[in-house]
Scaffold this motif. Structure first.
Motif, PDB file in Angstrom:
ATOM      1  N   GLU A 191       0.653  -1.342   0.168  1.00  0.00           N
ATOM      2  CA  GLU A 191       0.211   0.035  -0.103  1.00  0.00           C
ATOM      3  C   GLU A 191       0.912   1.335  -0.229  1.00  0.00           C
ATOM      4  OE1 GLU A 191      -3.130   0.592  -0.488  1.00  0.00           O
ATOM      5  OE2 GLU A 191      -3.231   2.478   0.022  1.00  0.00           O
ATOM      6  N   ALA A 192       1.982   1.193   0.413  1.00  0.00           N
ATOM      7  CA  ALA A 192       2.914   2.363   0.621  1.00  0.00           C
ATOM      8  C   ALA A 192       3.069   3.242  -0.748  1.00  0.00           C
ATOM      9  CB  ALA A 192       4.090   2.028   1.397  1.00  0.00           C
ATOM     10  N   ARG A 193       3.124   2.313  -1.871  1.00  0.00           N
ATOM     11  CA  ARG A 193       3.276   3.054  -3.137  1.00  0.00           C
ATOM     12  C   ARG A 193       2.389   4.007  -3.409  1.00  0.00           C
ATOM     13  NH1 ARG A 193       2.317  -2.230  -4.653  1.00  0.00           N
ATOM     14  NH2 ARG A 193       0.385  -2.302  -5.883  1.00  0.00           N
ATOM     15  N   HIS A 194       1.080   3.768  -2.682  1.00  0.00           N
ATOM     16  CA  HIS A 194       0.021   4.785  -2.962  1.00  0.00           C
ATOM     17  C   HIS A 194      -0.225   5.951  -2.261  1.00  0.00           C
ATOM     18  CE1 HIS A 194      -1.241   1.659  -5.918  1.00  0.00           C
ATOM     19  NE2 HIS A 194      -1.449   0.852  -4.831  1.00  0.00           N
ATOM     20  N   CYS A 195       0.619   5.986  -0.996  1.00  0.00           N
ATOM     21  CA  CYS A 195       0.772   7.143  -0.009  1.00  0.00           C
ATOM     22  C   CYS A 195       1.595   8.100  -0.223  1.00  0.00           C
ATOM     23  CB  CYS A 195       0.711   6.414   1.414  1.00  0.00           C
ATOM     24  SG  CYS A 195      -0.625   5.206   1.810  1.00  0.00           S
ATOM     25  N   ASP A 196       1.225   9.353   0.156  1.00  0.00           N
ATOM     26  CA  ASP A 196       2.167  10.409   0.151  1.00  0.00           C
ATOM     27  C   ASP A 196       3.080  10.658   1.318  1.00  0.00           C
ATOM     28  OD1 ASP A 196      -0.500  12.385  -1.416  1.00  0.00           O
ATOM     29  OD2 ASP A 196       1.104  11.205  -2.512  1.00  0.00           O
ATOM     30  N   ASP A 197       2.661  10.209   2.627  1.00  0.00           N
ATOM     31  CA  ASP A 197       3.329  10.342   3.751  1.00  0.00           C
ATOM     32  C   ASP A 197       3.089   9.190   4.655  1.00  0.00           C
ATOM     33  OD1 ASP A 197       1.221  11.077   5.162  1.00  0.00           O
ATOM     34  OD2 ASP A 197       1.392  13.203   4.326  1.00  0.00           O
ATOM     35  N   VAL A 198       3.891   8.997   5.635  1.00  0.00           N
ATOM     36  CA  VAL A 198       3.615   7.883   6.591  1.00  0.00           C
ATOM     37  C   VAL A 198       2.172   7.918   7.438  1.00  0.00           C
ATOM     38  CG1 VAL A 198       4.814   9.147   8.570  1.00  0.00           C
ATOM     39  CG2 VAL A 198       4.591   6.484   8.475  1.00  0.00           C
ATOM     40  N   GLU A 199       1.726   9.386   7.585  1.00  0.00           N
ATOM     41  CA  GLU A 199       0.653   9.369   8.300  1.00  0.00           C
ATOM     42  C   GLU A 199      -0.633   8.914   7.377  1.00  0.00           C
ATOM     43  OE1 GLU A 199       0.169  10.200  11.328  1.00  0.00           O
ATOM     44  OE2 GLU A 199       2.491  10.451  11.692  1.00  0.00           O
ATOM     45  N   ALA A 200      -0.470   8.856   6.128  1.00  0.00           N
ATOM     46  CA  ALA A 200      -1.374   8.493   5.238  1.00  0.00           C
ATOM     47  C   ALA A 200      -1.755   6.955   5.350  1.00  0.00           C
ATOM     48  CB  ALA A 200      -1.457   8.992   3.917  1.00  0.00           C
ATOM     49  N   LEU A 201      -0.235   6.363   5.378  1.00  0.00           N
ATOM     50  CA  LEU A 201      -0.210   5.118   5.480  1.00  0.00           C
ATOM     51  C   LEU A 201      -0.850   4.428   6.772  1.00  0.00           C
ATOM     52  CD1 LEU A 201       0.739   2.230   4.181  1.00  0.00           C
ATOM     53  CD2 LEU A 201       3.100   2.810   4.945  1.00  0.00           C
ATOM     54  N   ILE A 202      -0.421   5.113   7.843  1.00  0.00           N
ATOM     55  CA  ILE A 202      -0.893   4.680   9.154  1.00  0.00           C
ATOM     56  C   ILE A 202      -2.628   4.690   9.287  1.00  0.00           C
ATOM     57  CG2 ILE A 202      -1.141   5.485  11.620  1.00  0.00           C
ATOM     58  CD1 ILE A 202       1.639   6.378  11.567  1.00  0.00           C
ATOM     59  N   ASP A 203      -3.073   5.700   8.699  1.00  0.00           N
ATOM     60  CA  ASP A 203      -4.756   5.729   8.531  1.00  0.00           C
ATOM     61  C   ASP A 203      -5.109   4.726   7.495  1.00  0.00           C
ATOM     62  OD1 ASP A 203      -6.962   7.460   9.136  1.00  0.00           O
ATOM     63  OD2 ASP A 203      -7.069   7.925   7.105  1.00  0.00           O
ATOM     64  N   ALA A 204      -4.592   4.276   6.547  1.00  0.00           N
ATOM     65  CA  ALA A 204      -5.078   3.398   5.595  1.00  0.00           C
ATOM     66  C   ALA A 204      -4.989   2.028   6.353  1.00  0.00           C
ATOM     67  CB  ALA A 204      -4.181   3.313   4.366  1.00  0.00           C
ATOM     68  N   ALA A 205      -3.894   1.890   6.902  1.00  0.00           N
ATOM     69  CA  ALA A 205      -3.653   0.607   7.778  1.00  0.00           C
ATOM     70  C   ALA A 205      -4.766   0.292   8.762  1.00  0.00           C
ATOM     71  CB  ALA A 205      -2.040   0.383   8.502  1.00  0.00           C
ATOM     72  N   ALA A 206      -4.740   1.563   9.259  1.00  0.00           N
ATOM     73  CA  ALA A 206      -5.867   1.118  10.731  1.00  0.00           C
ATOM     74  C   ALA A 206      -7.353   0.831   9.806  1.00  0.00           C
ATOM     75  CB  ALA A 206      -6.114   2.766  11.337  1.00  0.00           C
ATOM     76  N   THR A 207      -7.750   1.468   8.817  1.00  0.00           N
ATOM     77  CA  THR A 207      -8.832   1.042   8.067  1.00  0.00           C
ATOM     78  C   THR A 207      -9.003  -0.307   7.665  1.00  0.00           C
ATOM     79  OG1 THR A 207      -8.964   3.318   7.365  1.00  0.00           O
ATOM     80  CG2 THR A 207     -10.301   1.590   6.337  1.00  0.00           C
ATOM     81  N   TRP A 208      -7.685  -0.654   7.004  1.00  0.00           N
ATOM     82  CA  TRP A 208      -7.595  -1.834   6.577  1.00  0.00           C
ATOM     83  C   TRP A 208      -7.899  -3.125   7.931  1.00  0.00           C
ATOM     84  CZ3 TRP A 208      -4.084  -6.388   6.842  1.00  0.00           C
ATOM     85  CH2 TRP A 208      -4.510  -7.406   5.796  1.00  0.00           C
ATOM     86  N   CYS A 209      -7.011  -3.075   8.814  1.00  0.00           N
ATOM     87  CA  CYS A 209      -7.082  -3.994   9.782  1.00  0.00           C
ATOM     88  C   CYS A 209      -8.127  -3.956  10.810  1.00  0.00           C
ATOM     89  CB  CYS A 209      -5.730  -3.906  10.407  1.00  0.00           C
ATOM     90  SG  CYS A 209      -5.330  -2.454  11.528  1.00  0.00           S
ATOM     91  N   SER A 210      -9.251  -3.011  10.677  1.00  0.00           N
ATOM     92  CA  SER A 210     -10.254  -2.753  11.681  1.00  0.00           C
ATOM     93  C   SER A 210     -11.187  -3.923  11.493  1.00  0.00           C
ATOM     94  CB  SER A 210     -10.713  -1.375  11.341  1.00  0.00           C
ATOM     95  OG  SER A 210     -11.420  -1.335  10.176  1.00  0.00           O
ATOM     96  N   ALA A 211     -10.946  -4.622  10.236  1.00  0.00           N
ATOM     97  CA  ALA A 211     -11.782  -5.547  10.061  1.00  0.00           C
ATOM     98  C   ALA A 211     -11.373  -7.056  10.683  1.00  0.00           C
ATOM     99  CB  ALA A 211     -12.189  -5.863   8.558  1.00  0.00           C
ATOM    100  N   PHE A 212     -10.236  -7.068  11.278  1.00  0.00           N
ATOM    101  CA  PHE A 212      -9.507  -8.110  12.049  1.00  0.00           C
ATOM    102  C   PHE A 212     -10.659  -8.611  13.008  1.00  0.00           C
ATOM    103  CE2 PHE A 212      -6.325  -8.146   9.469  1.00  0.00           C
ATOM    104  CZ  PHE A 212      -4.958  -7.739  10.061  1.00  0.00           C
ATOM    105  N   LEU A 213     -10.821  -9.878  13.225  1.00  0.00           N
ATOM    106  CA  LEU A 213     -11.625 -10.474  14.316  1.00  0.00           C
ATOM    107  C   LEU A 213     -11.214 -10.129  15.712  1.00  0.00           C
ATOM    108  CD1 LEU A 213     -12.611 -14.081  12.419  1.00  0.00           C
ATOM    109  CD2 LEU A 213     -13.783 -11.812  12.331  1.00  0.00           C
TER     110      LEU A 213
END
Length: 355
Positions: A191-213
């Motif tokens: 996903e990092a190649r689609h993000c402009d900075d680390v904060e954007a990557l952290i936000d995207a990661a939080a969204t993706w893994c929020s579906a973890f059981l």
């Protein structure tokens, strides 16, 4: 009472079961949020522990009948592009960080993070979202309805057929406890190649893994994202090789692309003064010498843009009475992924390391 207790009744009146959310961590504040209903919503609101929550969450998909297009970038241009791709909707939302969300009627969509490489957009057809008027005290701002309100939920349109082309990717909800960190790290690397900075990557990661059981702690999510960003910013991300590596020269160009004269003046200052702690800017003398060949006021205007945007720092103000010009210094600029540079040699060194 917090935002949750004050507004949960409004959601219940519109057949939306809300649950309390930690808005800063973007995590549900209760267990069993997936099974939220009107009775549970009101019970949480009566609990002192949860009533003070400043966030309201609602379950996406079948329980609420809503699918969300989450635009993970600031600016009306991105919102307009999302509307063009996914269609008009009466409900658009501004997040506390200035980003946008669009609500549509759920029509079987699943959860997909960044389905298109050219758009910073997530499709939330399950999991949860944070709804207005949730508040982020750390940002001093709230989620608000840009257009529409809860009354419009009953009239939401569906996303047009063909607007969503879901890619093949492992669903976060299938990741088991022993695989969470490794799965999230590999996802962040891609996903990092689609993000402009680390904060954007952290936000995207939080969204993706929020579906973890079994959700990960916020610190673990940030750790995975920051680790992946270190590889990305140093040119060692072999999972995300398709994204061109940005130099700080590229970032400076982006920062001044709308002010070409300020950009040209900054490049001249870099050429002449990159190894000096401070230098004089005398607009009239520069104009008379034809370096650059502009009128004095244009040089002054370009100089002021550089000061306002943080590219140069004023060390000493001009003094007309004493006929002294101002004294300035180049402001060290942040490198992608951390660090600073202050001269062209460092730009070349960083560019070579990122190649």
């Amino acid at each position: 009472m917090g935002v949750y207790a004050l507004h949960v009744g409004d959601f219940a009146d519109h057949d939306l079961a809300a649950f309390p959310v930690d808005t800063r961590a973007k995590r549900p504040a209760v267990k069993g949020w997936q099974d939220a209903n009107a009775s549970k919503s009101r019970a949480w609101a009566r609990s002192p522990k949860f009533a003070s929550a400043d966030g309201l969450g609602i379950v996406m998909g079948k329980p609420s009948g809503i699918v969300e297009v989450d635009v993970d970038a600031v600016g009306d241009a991105w919102l307009a592009m999302a509307v063009e791709r996914y269609g008009e909707t009466p409900i658009t939302i501004r997040t506390a960080s200035g980003k946008s969300k669009l609500w549509y009627r759920h029509n079987g969509e699943g959860r997909s993070v960044r389905p298109f490489s050219d758009m910073p957009v997530d499709i939330l057809g399950d999991g949860f979202t944070i709804a207005p008027p949730s508040r982020r005290d750390d940002l001093g701002a709230s989620y608000t309805f840009r257009t529409g309100c809860l009354d419009d939920v009953a009239n939401l349109p569906t996303i047009p057929a063909g607007a969503i082309d879901m890619p093949a990717q492992r669903a976060a909800g299938t990741v088991r406890s022993g695989e969470r960190n490794a799965s999230l790290w590999r996802w962040c690397m891609a996903e990092a190649r689609h993000c402009d900075d680390v904060e954007a990557l952290i936000d995207a990661a939080a969204t993706w893994c929020s579906a973890f059981l079994d959700p990960l702690a916020t610190k673990e999510v940030e750790g995975c994202a920051r680790s992946a960003w270190t590889y990305e910013s140093s040119g060692r991300n072999f999972i995300g090789l398709k994204k061109p590596q940005l130099t700080n020269g590229d970032m400076i160009m982006d920062g001044l692309i709308d002010q070409p004269e300020a950009y040209a003046l900054y490049l001249l200052f870099q050429r002449w003064h990159r190894n000096r702690p401070a230098f004089a800017i005398a607009p009239r003398a520069m104009s008379d010498a034809g370096s650059p060949p502009w009128p004095r006021r244009r040089i002054e205007s370009a100089r002021d843009v550089l000061i306002e945007r943080g590219f140069i720092t004023e060390v000493r103000s001009p003094r007309k009475g004493r006929r002294q010009c101002g004294l300035y210094s180049l402001t060290p600029q942040s490198l992608p992924g951390g660090g600073v540079y202050s001269d062209c040699a460092q730009i070349r060194a960083f560019s070579g390391a990122s190649a």
